[in-house]
Design a protein around this motif. Structure first.
Motif, PDB file in Angstrom:
ATOM      1  N   TYR A 104       0.826  -1.202   0.000  1.00 25.15           N
ATOM      2  CA  TYR A 104       0.000   0.000   0.000  1.00 25.15           C
ATOM      3  C   TYR A 104       0.859   1.250   0.000  1.00 25.15           C
ATOM      4  CZ  TYR A 104       0.744  -0.121   5.089  1.00 25.15           C
ATOM      5  OH  TYR A 104       1.291  -0.157   6.350  1.00 25.15           O
ATOM      6  N   GLU A 105       0.281   2.281  -0.587  1.00 25.12           N
ATOM      7  CA  GLU A 105       0.861   3.620  -0.597  1.00 25.12           C
ATOM      8  C   GLU A 105      -0.205   4.542  -0.017  1.00 25.12           C
ATOM      9  OE1 GLU A 105       0.514   2.253  -4.062  1.00 25.12           O
ATOM     10  OE2 GLU A 105       2.211   0.978  -3.598  1.00 25.12           O
ATOM     11  N   SER A 106       0.007   5.826  -0.070  1.00 25.29           N
ATOM     12  CA  SER A 106      -0.923   6.765   0.559  1.00 25.29           C
ATOM     13  C   SER A 106      -2.313   6.762  -0.072  1.00 25.29           C
ATOM     14  CB  SER A 106      -0.352   8.178   0.556  1.00 25.29           C
ATOM     15  OG  SER A 106      -0.190   8.636  -0.769  1.00 25.29           O
ATOM     16  N   ASP A 107      -2.427   6.458  -1.366  1.00 23.40           N
ATOM     17  CA  ASP A 107      -3.730   6.510  -2.033  1.00 23.40           C
ATOM     18  C   ASP A 107      -4.154   5.206  -2.701  1.00 23.40           C
ATOM     19  OD1 ASP A 107      -4.382   9.133  -1.364  1.00 23.40           O
ATOM     20  OD2 ASP A 107      -3.265   9.954  -3.047  1.00 23.40           O
ATOM     21  N   THR A 108      -3.395   4.140  -2.530  1.00 20.83           N
ATOM     22  CA  THR A 108      -3.719   2.859  -3.160  1.00 20.83           C
ATOM     23  C   THR A 108      -3.331   1.711  -2.234  1.00 20.83           C
ATOM     24  OG1 THR A 108      -3.202   3.840  -5.309  1.00 20.83           O
ATOM     25  CG2 THR A 108      -3.411   1.451  -5.235  1.00 20.83           C
ATOM     26  N   ILE A 109      -4.262   0.769  -2.084  1.00 21.31           N
ATOM     27  CA  ILE A 109      -4.000  -0.429  -1.289  1.00 21.31           C
ATOM     28  C   ILE A 109      -4.243  -1.623  -2.213  1.00 21.31           C
ATOM     29  CG2 ILE A 109      -4.654  -1.776   0.739  1.00 21.31           C
ATOM     30  CD1 ILE A 109      -5.799   0.909   1.890  1.00 21.31           C
ATOM     31  N   HIS A 110      -3.218  -2.421  -2.444  1.00 25.77           N
ATOM     32  CA  HIS A 110      -3.318  -3.602  -3.298  1.00 25.77           C
ATOM     33  C   HIS A 110      -3.630  -4.803  -2.411  1.00 25.77           C
ATOM     34  CE1 HIS A 110      -1.482  -1.552  -6.781  1.00 25.77           C
ATOM     35  NE2 HIS A 110      -0.846  -0.879  -5.834  1.00 25.77           N
ATOM     36  N   VAL A 111      -4.710  -5.519  -2.756  1.00 26.61           N
ATOM     37  CA  VAL A 111      -5.133  -6.650  -1.938  1.00 26.61           C
ATOM     38  C   VAL A 111      -5.405  -7.868  -2.809  1.00 26.61           C
ATOM     39  CG1 VAL A 111      -6.129  -5.218  -0.102  1.00 26.61           C
ATOM     40  CG2 VAL A 111      -7.579  -5.947  -2.010  1.00 26.61           C
ATOM     41  N   LEU A 112      -5.332  -9.027  -2.182  1.00 28.96           N
ATOM     42  CA  LEU A 112      -5.713 -10.282  -2.807  1.00 28.96           C
ATOM     43  C   LEU A 112      -6.977 -10.746  -2.110  1.00 28.96           C
ATOM     44  CD1 LEU A 112      -5.077 -12.788  -4.628  1.00 28.96           C
ATOM     45  CD2 LEU A 112      -3.891 -13.711  -2.635  1.00 28.96           C
ATOM     46  N   GLN A 113      -8.088 -10.840  -2.851  1.00 32.90           N
ATOM     47  CA  GLN A 113      -9.320 -11.348  -2.252  1.00 32.90           C
ATOM     48  C   GLN A 113      -9.130 -12.854  -2.083  1.00 32.90           C
ATOM     49  OE1 GLN A 113     -12.927 -10.482  -4.364  1.00 32.90           O
ATOM     50  NE2 GLN A 113     -14.190 -11.013  -2.608  1.00 32.90           N
ATOM     51  N   ILE A 114      -9.104 -13.296  -0.841  1.00 32.02           N
ATOM     52  CA  ILE A 114      -8.671 -14.655  -0.524  1.00 32.02           C
ATOM     53  C   ILE A 114      -9.599 -15.719  -1.118  1.00 32.02           C
ATOM     54  CG2 ILE A 114      -8.311 -16.275   1.381  1.00 32.02           C
ATOM     55  CD1 ILE A 114      -7.207 -13.843   2.967  1.00 32.02           C
ATOM     56  N   LYS A 115     -10.897 -15.571  -0.995  1.00 33.59           N
ATOM     57  CA  LYS A 115     -11.834 -16.605  -1.448  1.00 33.59           C
ATOM     58  C   LYS A 115     -11.741 -16.858  -2.950  1.00 33.59           C
ATOM     59  CE  LYS A 115     -16.705 -17.899  -1.237  1.00 33.59           C
ATOM     60  NZ  LYS A 115     -18.044 -17.478  -0.842  1.00 33.59           N
ATOM     61  N   GLU A 116     -11.721 -15.796  -3.747  1.00 38.54           N
ATOM     62  CA  GLU A 116     -11.689 -15.940  -5.202  1.00 38.54           C
ATOM     63  C   GLU A 116     -10.283 -15.868  -5.791  1.00 38.54           C
ATOM     64  OE1 GLU A 116     -13.865 -13.842  -3.707  1.00 38.54           O
ATOM     65  OE2 GLU A 116     -15.757 -14.890  -4.081  1.00 38.54           O
ATOM     66  N   ASN A 117      -9.315 -15.518  -4.950  1.00 37.29           N
ATOM     67  CA  ASN A 117      -7.925 -15.397  -5.390  1.00 37.29           C
ATOM     68  C   ASN A 117      -7.768 -14.335  -6.489  1.00 37.29           C
ATOM     69  OD1 ASN A 117      -5.245 -16.168  -4.961  1.00 37.29           O
ATOM     70  ND2 ASN A 117      -5.269 -17.509  -6.748  1.00 37.29           N
ATOM     71  N   TRP A 118      -8.490 -13.201  -6.321  1.00 35.01           N
ATOM     72  CA  TRP A 118      -8.430 -12.090  -7.267  1.00 35.01           C
ATOM     73  C   TRP A 118      -7.639 -10.944  -6.671  1.00 35.01           C
ATOM     74  CZ3 TRP A 118     -14.412 -12.007  -8.001  1.00 35.01           C
ATOM     75  CH2 TRP A 118     -14.782 -13.045  -8.854  1.00 35.01           C
ATOM     76  N   ILE A 119      -6.815 -10.313  -7.476  1.00 36.01           N
ATOM     77  CA  ILE A 119      -6.105  -9.123  -7.024  1.00 36.01           C
ATOM     78  C   ILE A 119      -6.982  -7.911  -7.315  1.00 36.01           C
ATOM     79  CG2 ILE A 119      -4.100  -7.643  -7.372  1.00 36.01           C
ATOM     80  CD1 ILE A 119      -2.459 -10.163  -7.813  1.00 36.01           C
ATOM     81  N   LYS A 120      -7.223  -7.127  -6.285  1.00 34.93           N
ATOM     82  CA  LYS A 120      -8.071  -5.934  -6.369  1.00 34.93           C
ATOM     83  C   LYS A 120      -7.322  -4.767  -5.745  1.00 34.93           C
ATOM     84  CE  LYS A 120     -11.849  -7.929  -7.940  1.00 34.93           C
ATOM     85  NZ  LYS A 120     -12.630  -7.505  -9.054  1.00 34.93           N
TER      86      LYS A 120
END
Length: 131
Positions: A104-120
């Motif tokens: 994450y940075e100040s205006d963006t948080i990169h996450v992996l949705q665990i159930k579907e294994n999607w990067i959002k």
């Protein structure tokens, strides 16, 4: 010796009450977090709602234009309006969805949705930044 033990106990209590850097970022009053994937950012998606995070562990969808709660429920399908973050394993839970925080940075948080294994992403909405 008693003073040292009391100081250690006080330090432990104080440090457990402090919010992590990511939690403070989510709670920033000037941030409007939009849940989106990277393709939508590149294609300048139309944004209608954002997620507002509260320090008591609640969250809600709000309308971008009028800042009103935009959640509606269908009888019997109540939504869990809570969130939490575990700094130990970098798991962010929003509503009933679990995400692994990748970076994450100040205006963006990169996450992996665990159930579907999607990067959002959670992106701080700024006028004309996404739409």
């Amino acid at each position: 010796m008693k003073k040292i033990i009391l100081c250690l106990i006080a330090f432990q209590i104080f440090s457990s009450c402090q919010k992590s850097r990511l939690e403070n970022l989510l709670l920033s009053a000037d941030k409007r977090w939009v849940y989106i994937d990277s393709g939508q950012v590149k294609n300048k998606a139309i944004v209608r709602d954002y997620i507002k995070f509260f320090s008591n562990g609640d969250c809600e969808n709000r309308n971008i234009l009028n800042d009103e709660n935009s959640f509606f429920s269908i009888e019997g399908n109540e939504k869990n309006n809570s969130w939490n973050y575990s700094d130990n394993d970098s798991i962010l839970t929003i509503y009933d969805h679990r995400f692994k925080v990748l970076k994450y940075e100040s205006d963006t948080i990169h996450v992996l949705q665990i159930k579907e294994n999607w990067i959002k992403m959670l992106v701080n909405y700024k006028q004309n930044s996404i739409e």
